[in-house]
Scaffold this active site. Structure first.
Site, PDB file in Angstrom:
ATOM      1  N   ARG A  69       0.855  -1.184   0.000  1.00  0.00           N
ATOM      2  CA  ARG A  69       0.000   0.000   0.000  1.00  0.00           C
ATOM      3  C   ARG A  69       0.888   1.230   0.000  1.00  0.00           C
ATOM      4  NH1 ARG A  69      -4.649  -1.474  -2.143  1.00  0.00           N
ATOM      5  NH2 ARG A  69      -5.786  -3.044  -0.922  1.00  0.00           N
ATOM      6  N   GLU A  98     -15.020 -10.137  -5.612  1.00  0.00           N
ATOM      7  CA  GLU A  98     -13.713  -9.839  -5.047  1.00  0.00           C
ATOM      8  C   GLU A  98     -13.074 -11.091  -4.446  1.00  0.00           C
ATOM      9  OE1 GLU A  98     -11.977  -7.220  -5.385  1.00  0.00           O
ATOM     10  OE2 GLU A  98     -13.505  -5.966  -6.311  1.00  0.00           O
TER      11      GLU A  98
END
Length: 209
Positions: A69, A98
């Site tokens: 991230r 997902e």
């Protein structure tokens, strides 16, 4: 003690502008009238909303993935999650997608675990976190991933181990933290079968059946 429930409210907005529009989100600037009559400026991110999936197997292990991230400069352990890309999109179908795309897994039993606002002071993102049980691998080729997902690491980690890691400050992803602690609270309370059905209303992001 009385009931503690979040309630709808809306202060008057005198003017609104959108100084930035990104690919999926934007920034809005509102001039908001306070209760005393003064006007203040509030900047916040406008977000389509998200879903996340805490997939729990029959050994009480959680399916997690490690992903880079960039804003926080860390690889975080997370649960499968993604944006509600289409207005009015059914959150259950988005969550099922997902789980398939990120983990190549399907589930037989789906419940709503909890609904949260991630950063209500600066973003309107709402996330619905599902509990998925009866999980199994999907047959056929894996979904083709790209960008940060290219080097994702998948694992199944005991729920209790994740709970300890959260309280020790070793795990930081919002959906992982909320999901794990919510499952543990449900297990200690009325049980997982008492959770809301997967199609429970979601006022923050109304959806089509």
């Amino acid at each position: 003690m009385g009931s503690f429930t979040d309630t709808p409210a809306e202060w008057r907005v005198k003017a609104s502008a959108t100084p930035f529009r990104g690919n999926k989100t934007s920034v809005r600037t509102d001039e908001v009238v306070m209760p005393d009559g003064t006007t203040v400026t509030r900047d916040y991110q406008v977000h389509p909303g998200s879903v996340a999936v805490l997939a729990l197997d029959d050994q009480d292990r959680v399916l997690v993935l490690s992903q880079y991230r960039h804003p926080v400069r860390q690889r975080l352990w997370e649960i499968p999650a993604g944006l509600l890309d289409v207005p009015g999109e059914n959150p259950l179908r988005a969550a099922q997608r997902e789980l398939y795309e990120e983990a190549h897994v399907k589930a037989e039993d789906w419940r709503v675990l909890t609904d949260v606002y991630t950063t209500p002071g600066g973003c309107d993102e709402a996330v619905r976190i599902f509990l998925a049980r009866g999980i199994s691998d999907v047959e056929g080729e894996r979904f083709e991933v790209e960008d940060e997902e290219l080097d994702m690491e998948l694992a199944r980690v005991p729920l209790a181990l994740l709970g300890r890691g959260i309280l020790k400050g070793e795990l930081h992803n919002n959906c992982l933290v909320v999901g794990v602690l919510s499952v543990m609270a449900a297990m200690a309370g009325d049980g997982l079968d008492a959770l809301r059905p997967a199609d429970a209303p979601w006022p923050a992001r109304p959806f089509e059946a």
